[in-house]
Design a protein around this motif. Sequence first.
Motif, short mmCIF file in Angstrom:
data_model
loop_
_atom_site.label_atom_id
_atom_site.label_comp_id
_atom_site.label_asym_id
_atom_site.label_seq_id
_atom_site.Cartn_x
_atom_site.Cartn_y
_atom_site.Cartn_z
N ASN A 45 35.64 37.94 35.70
CA ASN A 45 36.71 37.24 34.98
C ASN A 45 38.03 37.26 35.75
N CYS A 46 37.98 36.98 37.03
CA CYS A 46 39.16 36.83 37.91
C CYS A 46 39.83 38.14 38.32
N ARG A 47 39.18 39.29 38.12
CA ARG A 47 39.80 40.53 38.62
C ARG A 47 38.73 41.41 39.28
N ILE A 48 39.14 42.15 40.28
CA ILE A 48 38.22 43.05 40.99
C ILE A 48 37.91 44.22 40.08
N VAL A 49 36.62 44.43 39.82
CA VAL A 49 36.20 45.53 38.96
C VAL A 49 35.44 46.62 39.72
N HIS A 50 35.03 46.31 40.95
CA HIS A 50 34.35 47.30 41.78
C HIS A 50 34.50 46.86 43.22
N SER A 51 34.76 47.81 44.12
CA SER A 51 34.84 47.46 45.53
C SER A 51 34.19 48.54 46.37
N VAL A 52 33.70 48.10 47.52
CA VAL A 52 33.03 48.97 48.49
C VAL A 52 33.63 48.65 49.85
N SER A 53 33.92 49.67 50.63
CA SER A 53 34.45 49.47 51.97
C SER A 53 33.49 50.07 52.99
N PRO A 54 32.46 49.32 53.39
CA PRO A 54 31.47 49.85 54.33
C PRO A 54 32.07 50.27 55.67
N SER A 55 33.19 49.68 56.09
CA SER A 55 33.77 50.04 57.38
C SER A 55 34.21 51.50 57.41
N ARG A 56 34.47 52.07 56.25
CA ARG A 56 34.86 53.48 56.18
C ARG A 56 33.68 54.43 56.32
N ASP A 64 23.73 47.47 51.00
CA ASP A 64 23.12 47.20 49.70
C ASP A 64 23.75 48.14 48.68
N PHE A 65 23.94 47.66 47.45
CA PHE A 65 24.41 48.56 46.41
C PHE A 65 24.06 48.00 45.04
N THR A 66 24.10 48.88 44.06
CA THR A 66 24.03 48.49 42.66
C THR A 66 25.23 49.11 41.96
N TRP A 67 25.67 48.44 40.91
CA TRP A 67 26.80 48.90 40.14
C TRP A 67 26.61 48.45 38.70
N THR A 68 26.89 49.34 37.77
CA THR A 68 26.76 49.02 36.35
C THR A 68 28.13 48.85 35.74
N ASP A 69 28.32 47.76 35.00
CA ASP A 69 29.60 47.46 34.37
C ASP A 69 29.69 48.20 33.03
N ASP A 70 30.06 49.46 33.10
CA ASP A 70 30.16 50.28 31.90
C ASP A 70 31.28 49.84 30.97
N ASP A 71 32.19 48.98 31.44
CA ASP A 71 33.27 48.47 30.59
C ASP A 71 32.89 47.18 29.88
N PHE A 72 31.65 46.73 30.06
CA PHE A 72 31.21 45.49 29.40
C PHE A 72 31.25 45.70 27.89
N ASP A 73 32.01 44.83 27.19
CA ASP A 73 32.18 45.00 25.75
C ASP A 73 31.37 44.00 24.93
N TRP A 78 31.95 36.41 33.53
CA TRP A 78 31.33 35.86 34.73
C TRP A 78 31.68 36.74 35.91
N TYR A 79 30.70 36.88 36.80
CA TYR A 79 30.80 37.78 37.95
C TYR A 79 30.53 36.99 39.23
N TYR A 80 31.18 37.38 40.30
CA TYR A 80 30.82 36.89 41.62
C TYR A 80 31.19 37.95 42.65
N LEU A 81 30.79 37.72 43.89
CA LEU A 81 30.95 38.70 44.96
C LEU A 81 31.76 38.08 46.09
N ARG A 82 32.68 38.87 46.66
CA ARG A 82 33.43 38.45 47.84
C ARG A 82 33.15 39.46 48.95
N VAL A 83 32.83 38.97 50.13
CA VAL A 83 32.53 39.82 51.28
C VAL A 83 33.48 39.43 52.41
N VAL A 84 34.11 40.45 53.02
CA VAL A 84 35.01 40.22 54.16
C VAL A 84 34.52 41.07 55.32
N GLN A 85 34.36 40.43 56.47
CA GLN A 85 33.95 41.15 57.68
C GLN A 85 35.18 41.57 58.49
#
Length: 100
Positions: A45-56, A64-73, A78-85
């Motif tokens: 819904n237009c805000r980052i709810v989980h992020s991963v920084s593989p470069s670290r 690969d990862f899984t994440w559970t949206d424990d804040d889902f009410d 709607w969800y989508y993924l953004r990847v930056v190299q």
Amino acid sequence: PIYVDFRVDGHIMGSAFTHGGAHAPTVMARIKGTAPLRDIAVIKNCRIVHSVSPSRVGGANAHDFTWTDDDFDGSAAWYYLRVVQTDDEIAWSSPIWVDK
């Protein structure tokens, strides 16, 4: 191209489904880049709810990862993924709509 497999409760990108409410939605992502990955963000819904920084953790081209949206009410979301190299190339998934 950057390979992105993004799913919510097993539903593929571009899907819309009704959430049964027995558990929180689970996001699964599999990414294979053409350069080391810098940042991966799950956006709900237009805000980052989980992020991963593989470069670290070694700067791998794949992650690969899984994440559970424990804040889902139970509300529609709607969800989508953004990847930056590290070379600033970006990939976006198609959204997945979750209805209540």
